[in-house]
Design a protein around this motif. Structure first.
Motif, PDB file in Angstrom:
ATOM      1  N   GLN A 182      25.554  92.852  34.380  1.00 12.83           N
ATOM      2  CA  GLN A 182      26.644  93.840  34.440  1.00 12.83           C
ATOM      3  C   GLN A 182      27.890  93.195  35.055  1.00 12.83           C
ATOM      4  N   THR A 255      24.805 101.828  39.902  1.00 13.60           N
ATOM      5  CA  THR A 255      25.889 101.744  38.909  1.00 13.60           C
ATOM      6  C   THR A 255      25.374 101.049  37.644  1.00 13.60           C
ATOM      7  N   ALA A 258      23.100 103.327  35.608  1.00 20.21           N
ATOM      8  CA  ALA A 258      23.827 104.311  34.782  1.00 20.21           C
ATOM      9  C   ALA A 258      24.406 103.629  33.544  1.00 20.21           C
ATOM     10  N   SER A 259      24.913 102.419  33.736  1.00 22.33           N
ATOM     11  CA  SER A 259      25.535 101.687  32.636  1.00 22.33           C
ATOM     12  C   SER A 259      24.511 101.343  31.540  1.00 22.33           C
ATOM     13  N   TYR A 260      23.356 100.800  31.940  1.00 25.54           N
ATOM     14  CA  TYR A 260      22.330 100.438  30.943  1.00 25.54           C
ATOM     15  C   TYR A 260      21.776 101.689  30.266  1.00 25.54           C
ATOM     16  N   ARG A 261      21.678 102.774  31.031  1.00 26.80           N
ATOM     17  CA  ARG A 261      21.162 104.011  30.426  1.00 26.80           C
ATOM     18  C   ARG A 261      22.114 104.498  29.335  1.00 26.80           C
ATOM     19  N   GLN A 262      23.420 104.426  29.618  1.00 30.72           N
ATOM     20  CA  GLN A 262      24.408 104.851  28.607  1.00 30.72           C
ATOM     21  C   GLN A 262      24.346 103.927  27.387  1.00 30.72           C
ATOM     22  N   ALA A 263      24.181 102.625  27.646  1.00 30.13           N
ATOM     23  CA  ALA A 263      24.093 101.676  26.523  1.00 30.13           C
ATOM     24  C   ALA A 263      22.867 101.977  25.665  1.00 30.13           C
ATOM     25  N   GLU A 265      21.449 104.933  25.360  1.00 33.38           N
ATOM     26  CA  GLU A 265      21.758 106.167  24.619  1.00 33.38           C
ATOM     27  C   GLU A 265      22.728 105.894  23.474  1.00 33.38           C
ATOM     28  N   GLY A 266      23.532 104.842  23.636  1.00 24.91           N
ATOM     29  CA  GLY A 266      24.491 104.454  22.591  1.00 24.91           C
ATOM     30  C   GLY A 266      23.870 103.604  21.495  1.00 24.91           C
ATOM     31  N   HIS A 279      28.755  97.376  25.245  1.00 26.69           N
ATOM     32  CA  HIS A 279      28.852  98.765  25.726  1.00 26.69           C
ATOM     33  C   HIS A 279      30.101  98.936  26.580  1.00 26.69           C
TER      34      HIS A 279
END
Ligand code: NA7
Length: 282
Positions: A182, A255, A258-263, A265-266, A279
């Motif tokens: 990240q 942090t 949250a970032s990997y989770r959004q990626a 989901e994306g 992402h």
């Protein structure tokens, strides 16, 4: 000694190949049977069922996705623990929650199966080269029994303490991995915004004190904007989730989590974890 290998994904295939190359008598089982083809060509024997694999083998390795997969294999209707496993040794190399490792060790003990948690640090490259870092939890005598095989899979196999010590150490090292990837991604995007190209910045990082084999190893992928999975982003997201569930204060990892989770989901889950850059670019 006959070895049973369960799980022929990105990591399982090269790891099992190394045991074959070292001359071990290897029997394999995978949920999707045709993934065994490359190993059969190298001399592995394919078991028709988990029960057959357990019956045929003395030591049983698992290298599968996550807690649910390991639980199905151990405690499912036709799982390891429902077979005649008394006196055998099981070595789970998957990355799962320490709590799950302890649960499996307790369940295994009830039926006389000895159990080690032995997850690894290192992705497909080190798995192929046999240079993984292996973190082991369980009894000393069981560790010593598994060590000749672990030595063919990794450059080091460390016995860290009782069951779940291996999975605990694995979550810790992957906390740093998730934060690092990240951080590199943010650094590259920050530099790009200020007019420093990604190529220039990778070169600077590589020459600097924070340059690491990890970052140098990802450079070609970053420059090509192509992220085939050496370590799938979905697994990085899983590990950061498991770390968070441990309930320890880790602000930067939160942090990253949250970032990997959004990626995930994306839709980036099947790509390499380095696709976190893609992402963050969005
Ligand atoms: P992969 O390439 O995603 O492979 C996962 C393996 O786990 C593969 O053999 C799967 O079988 C198997 N799997 C997944 N779910 C199940 C269930 N429910 N039952 C049986 N088998 C299952 O993962 P990697 O090899 O990259 O990583 C393995 C571990 O190392 C993981 O914990 C990482 O975090 C680190 P399939 O072929 O899909 O039938």
């Amino acid at each position: 000694m006959k070895i049973g290998w369960i799980g022929l994904g990105n990591m399982g295939i090269p790891m099992a190949s190394n045991l074959l190359a070292a001359g071990f008598d290897l029997h394999v089982w995978n949920r999707t049977p045709n993934k065994a083809a490359p190993l059969l060509a190298l001399g592995a024997k394919q078991s028709a069922s988990l029960a057959q694999l357990v019956d045929e083998c003395d030591i049983l390795f698992t290298m599968v996705s996550d807690d649910d997969a390991v639980k199905v294999i151990y405690t499912g209707a036709n799982g390891l623990l429902s077979a005649a496993v008394k006196g055998k040794l099981a070595v789970d190399m998957s990355t799962i929650a320490p709590e799950t490792s302890r649960f499996l060790a307790e369940q295994a003990k009830k039926v006389g199966l000895r159990f080690l948690d032995a997850p690894v640090s290192g992705s497909v490259g080190p798995a192929k080269e046999g240079t993984l870092v292996i973190m082991v939890g369980g009894e000393q005598a069981d560790y010593e029994e598994a060590k000749p095989m672990l030595d063919k899979l990794g450059k080091v196999a460390l016995h860290l303490g009782p069951n779940s010590s291996g999975t605990s150490a694995k979550l810790a090292i992957n906390l740093l991995l998730g934060i690092t990837v990240q951080g590199v991604s943010e650094t590259l995007l920050f530099a790009r915004s200020l007019g420093i190209s990604t190529e220039q910045m990778l070169n600077i990082i590589s020459e600097s004190a924070v340059g690491t084999p990890l970052i140098r190893g990802k450079a070609a992928s970053i420059l090509a904007d192509d992220f085939p999975a050496a370590f799938a982003l979905k697994h990085m997201a899983k590990d950061l989730r498991l770390a968070k569930e441990a309930g320890v204060s880790t602000p930067m990892a939160d942090t990253a989590n949250a970032s990997y989770r959004q990626a995930l989901e994306g839709g980036l889950g099947e790509m390499d974890l380095m696709a976190i850059l893609r992402h963050l670019e969005q």
